[in-house]
Design an enzyme around this catalytic site. Structure first.
Site, PDB file in Angstrom:
ATOM      1  N   GLU A   1      16.636  12.062 -34.363  1.00 58.17           N
ATOM      2  CA  GLU A   1      17.234  12.677 -33.191  1.00 58.17           C
ATOM      3  C   GLU A   1      16.131  13.420 -32.463  1.00 58.17           C
ATOM      4  O   GLU A   1      15.747  14.522 -32.845  1.00 58.17           O
ATOM      5  CB  GLU A   1      18.366  13.638 -33.565  1.00 58.17           C
ATOM      6  CG  GLU A   1      19.174  14.067 -32.358  1.00 58.17           C
ATOM      7  CD  GLU A   1      19.021  15.521 -31.958  1.00 58.17           C
ATOM      8  OE1 GLU A   1      19.507  15.886 -30.885  1.00 58.17           O
ATOM      9  OE2 GLU A   1      18.399  16.318 -32.697  1.00 58.17           O
TER      10      GLU A   1
ATOM     11  N   ASP B   1      17.778  15.634 -37.847  1.00 58.34           N
ATOM     12  CA  ASP B   1      18.095  16.447 -36.676  1.00 58.34           C
ATOM     13  C   ASP B   1      16.876  17.160 -36.097  1.00 58.34           C
ATOM     14  O   ASP B   1      16.061  17.716 -36.833  1.00 58.34           O
ATOM     15  CB  ASP B   1      19.138  17.503 -37.098  1.00 58.34           C
ATOM     16  CG  ASP B   1      19.581  18.371 -35.945  1.00 58.34           C
ATOM     17  OD1 ASP B   1      20.257  17.833 -35.061  1.00 58.34           O
ATOM     18  OD2 ASP B   1      19.253  19.569 -35.935  1.00 58.34           O
TER      19      ASP B   1
HETATM   20  C1  GLC Z   1      20.428  18.824 -32.471  1.00 59.70           C
HETATM   21  C2  GLC Z   1      21.942  18.768 -32.483  1.00 59.70           C
HETATM   22  C3  GLC Z   1      22.493  19.933 -31.732  1.00 59.70           C
HETATM   23  C4  GLC Z   1      21.997  21.211 -32.372  1.00 59.70           C
HETATM   24  C5  GLC Z   1      20.476  21.215 -32.523  1.00 59.70           C
HETATM   25  C6  GLC Z   1      20.008  22.281 -33.465  1.00 59.70           C
HETATM   26  O1  GLC Z   1      19.912  18.689 -31.208  1.00 59.70           O
HETATM   27  O2  GLC Z   1      22.382  17.546 -31.952  1.00 59.70           O
HETATM   28  O3  GLC Z   1      23.888  19.902 -31.678  1.00 59.70           O
HETATM   29  O4  GLC Z   1      22.390  22.303 -31.599  1.00 59.70           O
HETATM   30  O5  GLC Z   1      19.986  20.009 -33.067  1.00 59.70           O
HETATM   31  O6  GLC Z   1      20.318  21.948 -34.777  1.00 59.70           O
END
Ligand code: GLC
Length: 557
Positions: A317, A275
């Site tokens: 991500e 993430d």
């Molecule tokens: C990523 C997740 C999101 C979250 C962020 C912080 O972008 O997809 O939902 O708010 O990380 O963890």
């Protein structure tokens, strides 16, 4: 002195010992070259390397037999995830099924759709109260008690695997909850744990950083630092106040995550969604995203898994502009060595942009100029919607190249999907308006943004037909573009916005597009006279066609 790695491995049968050595040999440079660049200059580097080797060996020794067999299968077929047969499905456990074990009641449904990969939205133990949808993790070693236990997780992943479905889970690497044991220890003065985070005694340095940083949640969590009286320090908090950014310049943080990753891998996780990786490394004078060191960290994390749990793959991500995205699939010296999957955020944005403008010039330009085909051991996670908002990531340069003004086009998209632009078909909500930059993002489900909600309200049969056509075209795009299509739960039935989220106590309006699964509607999924039936069977047909088209294997450019 006897080598502790050798001593640990000695407990294994000879062939398992050999396998470890062979895999170490295979991935040694991929692991230690970047680590040396990141940490080699620090005192204690040799001890760090020893500890890492030991951790890898220990987790390999502890790896259950069935997972070792899976490792072998994937050593023989490391590109398994590039197959045209892969289809991903993303859900919150409670919203899809209830508790973890209840997921197994719906495997027939997943199979009917053709799913081979499920992403359990954050399922590790979050902090109490507001937890950013579970992205504020208090304990990486426990499952969220609302969902079950680690034993449940193990049982469920094993049962899914037996049905040909791999499990992906979130690993939040940029930050922990401020209630995590490391943060608590830092709070009570542990020097070791203070060094896990980014803390400053006075605001001078934070202010210097702040002058070039962006804001992720300007509405709900402005700024990137938080001052704590009890600590007497400024803490780096990119996202929400309760999410403390980790200090990846500290090799101990790397070691901790290797432990966490391999522990969860040995319990049955097969894909880690890493993430917010873009934010992992900070550099003064920059926006502190996409720094070259991030790719070194990602390469080292992946290499560690290839040694001790080679069945695992990583998904990055990184929701970043088109110019920075490709690097997450590996470019230059990182080619074929960083994430196996990365979200194709640009494809998603361009889908929506083209739908609104009825024009594919910008899409064609962006996809042609920034995304050459031909990745090594990596591919895109393609998607139309996910649990997050849509950020209108269109650069000035790209807009200019097709005669548009970047700011004006972004404003048009935000207006269009917020339902403000005359003639729009969409019904969405505004998210995180930043008055300084003019930036506005958008929330809403696939169906509501595609015009289904409005058409149903207007009783327009033509409108419904067109909305369904948009939804199916989108699915055909993500199934055929190249990569693993990631369907967001409910989109295959045309689920609409859930306006009741606030009444259920959720403040963040991203919950508008995270409705609970509508199993009553799902029961009519083969009824050709229902809207849901038309969408479901259409999506099913698209996915079957994908699976019957070997050209869509990721190794075919
Ligand atoms: C990523 C997740 C999101 C979250 C962020 C912080 O972008 O997809 O939902 O708010 O990380 O963890």
């Amino acid at each position: 002195m006897e080598d502790p790695v050798r001593r640990i491995l000695a407990t294994l049968p000879g062939h398992d010992r050999d396998l470890f050595s062979l895999r170490l040999e295979r991935s040694e440079r991929d692991l230690f070259d970047p680590l040396h660049r990141l940490y080699g200059h620090q005192p204690g580097y040799d001890e760090f390397v020893d500890a890492l080797r030991l951790a890898l060996a220990r987790h390999w020794v502890e790896r259950p037999l069935d997972l070792r067999a899976l490792d072998l299968r994937r050593d023989l077929n490391p590109d398994w995830f590039l197959s045209e047969r892969m289809v991903g499905y993303v859900f919150y456990i409670d919203r899809f099924a209830g508790r973890l074990r209840d997921v197994l009641d719906h495997v027939d449904y997943l199979e009917e759709l053709g799913v081979t990969y499920v992403h359990f939205m954050p399922c590790l133990k979050p902090r109490q109260g507001e937890s950013d949808g579970g992205y504020s993790v208090q304990d990486y070693g426990a499952i969220d008690p609302r969902y079950g236990t680690l034993e449940d997780f193990e049982a469920v992943t094993e049962a899914l695997r037996a049905r040909g479905i791999s499990t992906c889970i979130d690993l939040v690497v940029n930050h922990t909850a401020k209630e995590h044991a490391w943060a608590e220890a830092a709070r009570s003065g542990s020097a070791r744990h203070l060094a896990y985070y980014r803390m400053y005694d006075d605001p001078t340095i934070p202010q210097q950083y702040e002058s070039t940083l962006l804001e992720v949640f300007p509405d709900q969590a402005p700024g990137n630092f938080t001052y704590y009286d009890d600590l007497g320090k400024w803490v780096w908090t990119t996202f929400n106040e309760h999410q403390w950014d980790l200090n990846w310049e500290n090799p101990e943080v790397f070691l901790e995550f290797v432990e966490i990753m391999l522990t969860l891998a040995n319990r049955g996780a097969e894909v880690f969604r890493l993430d917010a990786v873009a934010f992992m490394w900070k550099r003064m004078g920059t926006i502190c995203q996409n720094q070259p060191e991030v790719h070194d960290i990602l390469q080292a994390l992946r290499a560690a898994c290839r040694i001790a749990a080679p069945a695992i793959i990583h998904k990055a991500e990184a929701i970043v502009p088109p110019t920075d995205l490709l690097a997450y699939l590996g470019t230059g010296r990182h080619t074929g060595k960083v994430a196996n999957l990365a979200y194709h955020n640009s494809l998603m944005v361009q889908f929506w942009s083209s739908l609104a403008s009825r024009d594919t010039a910008l899409m064609t330009h962006v996809l042609r100029s920034h995304f050459p085909p031909g990745h090594r051991h990596a591919t895109w996670g393609t998607y139309l919607r996910c649990h997050d908002d849509i950020g209108w990531a269109v650069t000035e340069e790209d807009a200019g190249a097709v005669g548009l003004d970047g700011g004006a086009h972004r404003a048009f998209l935000a207006d269009f999907y917020e339902g403000l632009f005359p003639g729009t078909f969409a019904k969405g909500w505004r998210f995180q308006h930043n008055p300084t930059t003019g930036d506005r993002r958008t929330n809403g489900t696939l169906a509501s943004l595609s015009g289904l909600e409005r058409a149903l309200e207007d009783g327009s049969a033509d409108g419904v037909d067109t909305a369904i056509a948009r939804i199916l075209m989108g699915h055909a795009l993500i199934a055929g573009w190249g990569g693993v299509p990631l369907l967001y739960m409910g989109d295959e039935l045309g689920m609409l916005n859930d306006y009741g989220f606030a009444a259920k106590g959720e403040l963040d309006s991203r919950w508008i597009h995270r409705p609970a699964m509508d199993w009553t509607t799902a029961a009519r999924r083969t009824d050709p006279s229902s809207v849901a039936g038309r969408i479901f069977t259409g999506v099913q047909h698209i996915l079957r066609t994908r699976k019957a088209t070997p050209h869509l294997h990721g190794n075919v450019p």
